[in-house]
Design a protein around this motif. Structure first.
Motif, short mmCIF file in Angstrom:
data_model
loop_
_atom_site.label_atom_id
_atom_site.label_comp_id
_atom_site.label_asym_id
_atom_site.label_seq_id
_atom_site.Cartn_x
_atom_site.Cartn_y
_atom_site.Cartn_z
N ALA A 28 0.84 -1.21 0.00
CA ALA A 28 0.00 0.00 0.00
C ALA A 28 0.87 1.26 0.00
CB ALA A 28 -0.93 0.00 1.21
N THR A 29 1.94 1.24 0.77
CA THR A 29 2.80 2.43 0.81
C THR A 29 3.53 2.65 -0.50
OG1 THR A 29 4.67 1.24 1.79
CG2 THR A 29 3.15 2.33 3.30
N ARG A 30 3.80 1.58 -1.22
CA ARG A 30 4.41 1.74 -2.54
C ARG A 30 3.45 2.47 -3.49
NH1 ARG A 30 7.99 -3.13 -4.72
NH2 ARG A 30 9.84 -2.51 -3.58
N ARG A 31 2.17 2.26 -3.29
CA ARG A 31 1.18 2.89 -4.16
C ARG A 31 0.88 4.32 -3.73
NH1 ARG A 31 -4.16 0.23 -6.57
NH2 ARG A 31 -4.65 1.93 -7.95
N THR A 32 0.83 4.57 -2.43
CA THR A 32 0.46 5.89 -1.94
C THR A 32 1.63 6.85 -1.87
OG1 THR A 32 0.78 5.24 0.37
CG2 THR A 32 -1.44 4.99 -0.55
N GLY A 33 2.84 6.32 -1.73
CA GLY A 33 4.00 7.19 -1.56
C GLY A 33 4.11 7.67 -0.13
N GLU A 34 5.03 8.56 0.08
CA GLU A 34 5.28 9.10 1.41
C GLU A 34 4.04 9.82 1.92
OE1 GLU A 34 8.30 12.26 3.55
OE2 GLU A 34 8.92 11.29 1.70
N PHE A 35 3.77 9.67 3.22
CA PHE A 35 2.59 10.29 3.80
C PHE A 35 2.68 11.81 3.73
CE2 PHE A 35 0.66 12.35 7.52
CZ PHE A 35 -0.66 12.07 7.26
N PRO A 37 -0.21 14.99 4.70
CA PRO A 37 -1.57 15.21 5.22
C PRO A 37 -2.42 16.04 4.24
CG PRO A 37 -0.02 16.64 6.34
CD PRO A 37 0.79 15.77 5.41
N THR A 38 -2.70 15.44 3.09
CA THR A 38 -3.50 16.13 2.08
C THR A 38 -4.68 15.26 1.67
OG1 THR A 38 -2.25 15.17 0.24
CG2 THR A 38 -1.43 17.27 1.13
N ALA A 39 -5.68 15.88 1.11
CA ALA A 39 -6.85 15.16 0.63
C ALA A 39 -6.47 14.20 -0.49
CB ALA A 39 -7.93 16.14 0.18
N ALA A 40 -5.55 14.63 -1.35
CA ALA A 40 -5.13 13.78 -2.47
C ALA A 40 -4.47 12.50 -1.97
CB ALA A 40 -4.18 14.54 -3.38
N TRP A 41 -3.62 12.61 -0.94
CA TRP A 41 -2.98 11.42 -0.40
C TRP A 41 -4.00 10.50 0.24
CZ3 TRP A 41 -2.49 8.61 3.99
CH2 TRP A 41 -1.48 7.65 4.00
N LEU A 42 -4.93 11.07 1.02
CA LEU A 42 -5.96 10.27 1.66
C LEU A 42 -6.85 9.56 0.63
CD1 LEU A 42 -7.01 12.61 4.60
CD2 LEU A 42 -5.81 10.43 4.76
N GLU A 43 -7.15 10.23 -0.46
CA GLU A 43 -7.94 9.61 -1.52
C GLU A 43 -7.19 8.44 -2.15
OE1 GLU A 43 -10.04 10.64 -5.80
OE2 GLU A 43 -9.15 12.25 -4.64
N THR A 44 -5.91 8.65 -2.41
CA THR A 44 -5.09 7.58 -2.98
C THR A 44 -5.04 6.40 -2.02
OG1 THR A 44 -3.74 9.18 -4.18
CG2 THR A 44 -2.80 6.99 -3.86
N ALA A 45 -4.86 6.67 -0.74
CA ALA A 45 -4.81 5.60 0.26
C ALA A 45 -6.15 4.86 0.33
CB ALA A 45 -4.44 6.17 1.63
N ALA A 46 -7.24 5.60 0.31
CA ALA A 46 -8.57 4.98 0.40
C ALA A 46 -8.87 4.11 -0.82
CB ALA A 46 -9.63 6.07 0.55
N LEU A 47 -8.26 4.41 -1.95
CA LEU A 47 -8.51 3.65 -3.17
C LEU A 47 -7.49 2.54 -3.41
CD1 LEU A 47 -9.54 6.60 -5.51
CD2 LEU A 47 -11.04 4.95 -4.35
N THR A 48 -6.57 2.38 -2.49
CA THR A 48 -5.53 1.35 -2.62
C THR A 48 -6.05 0.02 -2.08
OG1 THR A 48 -3.82 3.01 -2.38
CG2 THR A 48 -3.17 0.74 -1.97
N PRO A 49 -6.20 -0.98 -2.95
CA PRO A 49 -6.73 -2.28 -2.48
C PRO A 49 -5.88 -2.92 -1.39
CG PRO A 49 -6.48 -2.27 -4.88
CD PRO A 49 -5.92 -0.98 -4.37
N TRP A 50 -4.59 -2.66 -1.40
CA TRP A 50 -3.72 -3.28 -0.40
C TRP A 50 -4.04 -2.80 1.00
CZ3 TRP A 50 -1.79 -7.60 -1.59
CH2 TRP A 50 -1.39 -7.86 -2.89
#
Length: 128
Positions: A28-35, A37-50
C-alpha cells in the motif's frame, strides 16, 4: 482434534494473517507514496486495495489470536505471535528486493530460538 494439531493450525493461520497484513501495508505504501496530510494522499490511500488487504489481515489475525488465547498458554502464544517479524523479513527479500544483513539473520535466529525455548519450557512445566 489433538491440542498439538489445533496449535499448529492456529499458529499457522495467525502467522499467515500477520504476515499478509505487514506485506499488504508495504504494498500500500508503494502505491500511496510518502505520507502527506493532504486530501489527495488520503484519496489515494482509500482507493488502494492493499490497504483493505491489510485490514482484512488484521481481522483474520484477531480472530485467530482470540481463538488461540482461549486454549493456548499465554507466554508461548504471545512469543509465537511475533514470528511474522521473521516471515516478513524473509518475504521481503524476493518480493521487495531487500537485502538481509548478518545482524538481521542473527536477530531472526534469536526470535525463533526464543519461541522454541519458551514452548519447550512450557511443555516441561506441563509434565512436572
Amino acid at each position: 482434534m489433538s491440542r498439538a494439531r489445533f496449535y499448529a493450525i492456529g499458529f499457522a493461520a495467525l502467522l499467515l494473517f500477520d504476515s499478509w497484513t505487514q506485506v499488504s501495508f508495504k504494498l500500500a505504501t508503494r502505491r500511496t507514496g510518502e505520507f502527506t496530510p493532504t486530501a489527495a494522499w488520503l484519496e489515494t490511500a482509500a482507493l488502494t486495495p492493499w490497504l483493505y488487504g491489510a485490514v482484512a489481515g488484521y481481522l483474520g489475525a484477531f480472530l485467530a489470536w482470540m481463538t488461540l488465547l482461549k486454549h493456548a498458554p499465554v507466554g508461548p502464544a504471545f512469543a509465537a505471535s511475533h514470528l511474522e517479524v521473521v516471515t516478513v523479513l524473509i518475504i521481503s527479500v524476493p518480493l521487495f528486493g531487500e537485502r538481509l544483513t548478518l545482524l538481521q539473520i542473527a536477530g531472526a535466529v534469536c526470535i525463533v530460538a526464543g519461541i522454541v525455548l519458551l514452548s519447550l519450557s512450557r511443555a516441561t512445566l506441563d509434565h512436572v
